[in-house]
Enzyme design. Sequence first.
Site, PDB file in Angstrom:
ATOM      1  N   ARG A 169       0.873  -1.275  -0.019  1.00 31.00           N
ATOM      2  CA  ARG A 169       0.189  -0.053   0.084  1.00 31.00           C
ATOM      3  C   ARG A 169       0.827   1.128   0.074  1.00 31.00           C
ATOM      4  O   ARG A 169       1.571   1.678   0.866  1.00 31.00           O
ATOM      5  CB  ARG A 169      -1.070   0.125   1.153  1.00 31.00           C
ATOM      6  CG  ARG A 169      -1.834   1.071   1.409  1.00 31.00           C
ATOM      7  CD  ARG A 169      -2.981   1.092   2.107  1.00 31.00           C
ATOM      8  NE  ARG A 169      -2.728   0.877   3.566  1.00 31.00           N
ATOM      9  CZ  ARG A 169      -3.587   1.184   4.623  1.00 31.00           C
ATOM     10  NH1 ARG A 169      -4.702   1.215   4.467  1.00 31.00           N
ATOM     11  NH2 ARG A 169      -3.213   1.170   5.949  1.00 31.00           N
ATOM     12  N   ASP A 453      -3.697   3.451  13.897  1.00 34.05           N
ATOM     13  CA  ASP A 453      -2.713   4.111  12.700  1.00 34.05           C
ATOM     14  C   ASP A 453      -3.258   5.554  12.283  1.00 34.05           C
ATOM     15  O   ASP A 453      -4.076   5.878  13.263  1.00 34.05           O
ATOM     16  CB  ASP A 453      -2.736   3.050  11.628  1.00 34.05           C
ATOM     17  CG  ASP A 453      -3.832   3.083  10.775  1.00 34.05           C
ATOM     18  OD1 ASP A 453      -5.109   3.775  10.914  1.00 34.05           O
ATOM     19  OD2 ASP A 453      -4.092   2.312  10.056  1.00 34.05           O
TER      20      ASP A 453
END
Length: 540
Positions: A169, A453
Amino acid sequence: MSAPAPSPLAIVDAEPVARQEEVLTEAALTFLAELHRRFTPRRDELLARRAERRAEIARTSTLDFPAETAAVRADDSWRVAPSPAALNDRRVEITGPTDRKMAVNALNSGAKIWLADFEDASAPTWANVIGGQINMTDAYAGRIDFTDPASGKSYALKPADELATVVMRPRGWHLDERHLTAGGRPVPGALVDFGLYFFHNAKRLLELGKGPYFYLPKTESYLEARLWNEIFVYAQDYVGIPQGTVRATVLIETITAAYEMDEILYELRDHASGLNAGRWDYLFSIVKNFRDGGPSFVLPDRNAVTMTAPFMRAYTELLVRTCHKRGAHAIGGMAAFIPSRRDPEVNKVAFEKVRADKDREAADGFDGSWVAHPDLVPIAMESFDAVLGEAPNQKDRLREDVSVTAGELIAIDTLDAEPTYAGLVNAVQVGIRYIEAWLRGNGAVAIFNLMEDAATAEISRSQIWQWINAGVVFENGERATAELARKVAAEDLAAIREELGEEAFAAGRWQQAHDLLLTVALSEDYADFLTLPAYEQLRG
């Protein structure tokens, strides 16, 4: 006198880190410069289009499926390309940053897929950007290992046929990479992460029987998916591998993308692998886009918004329906629990919640789901094994019973929950702790037994902002105000100082994190992304 010709290379402006010359070769920097020259102008146009669309939402307080693409949605004949063997079974995916220890543990975890994250789980220090690329290349060359300096424990890879398949990603379109410029301006972080990974690993991955596979974050429209498709076509020709080798799974983690799932798959159809239902960024996107929408768009505490909420059910069921209609994988959301080594009772309760969540996803038709910790892999695996058996996926479950209206996707007022004072405290606590770790270069942080996150920090600061601007009154009679948020933040900072002691507190970046959280949570002008002002304060 004419201006000098632009350099054919991306220019590096950073203190060197170990082995960066292996990553930043002349050929790789030439490739980055070409990606930048060809595609950054279109990136800029699409970012401007985001702002225009957000202004329209502010004016109308609504969204609908795009009229101009009705034919794409109505056409039942098209499908995405068949899945490559390495991506056919995705029943459990583990996510995490690309540091060396995580790389070994994720590849060895027993999960089918590792989402190797250069985005929300990684603070983009130069050491992390370059180190992550080195770790990926080392992993594919079979030369990655790790020894924990604290415990002395060594980690090494299992045999190749037992390793997870990597889906990488890159960063979202909004973030630039300040250490690499071309044509006199920074190269977008997305092109840096994608370009270096693709350039160094695409051919090697093919030799290993896999391929360059990607998760695409923060996508807001089918036009952004079209840009990625153009990049894939160009990149495959550039290095000389067959078209269709790249495969991309798009995170449907913005409210605008939820109205364009068919179109996003259509734009990427020769390179599409599936769609993913992301929770925290999705809620963050709802707050960001409908922050002017009045009381009906005010979200309660983030932990009160479960995937069983009606508007979240509409979103996830539409995602499964759309994916399977088009032959794509539908991947479920994150189980973020981090097991406690000290409290078995906490683990028991949390594991049951994870099991129930994964049972629900498997029963709804998802082909796989995410976990944040290796201990959760067996739990998620059991849930999907019970439904899939020996089958690699359940794409044959078309979910033709599902019919979702435009209004159901934004029916926030159907929630039977209200913001609470405890929710405000939690948002402040999580925000300060996460931002402090991020500013030290750590993007994946265990806070209160959850792996957090950047998406977590975004929803935390967004909820503080929304509750204050909506004038929410909590159950204890206190109104959400800037003064109250400052009071809660000051009390939390004092508690952290007392817990850590003066020396450890001073060694961290706690005051800076406190100040940054309050800046983005209390400013009259809502920052599109917390990581934009945070990046200016990130060292390295």
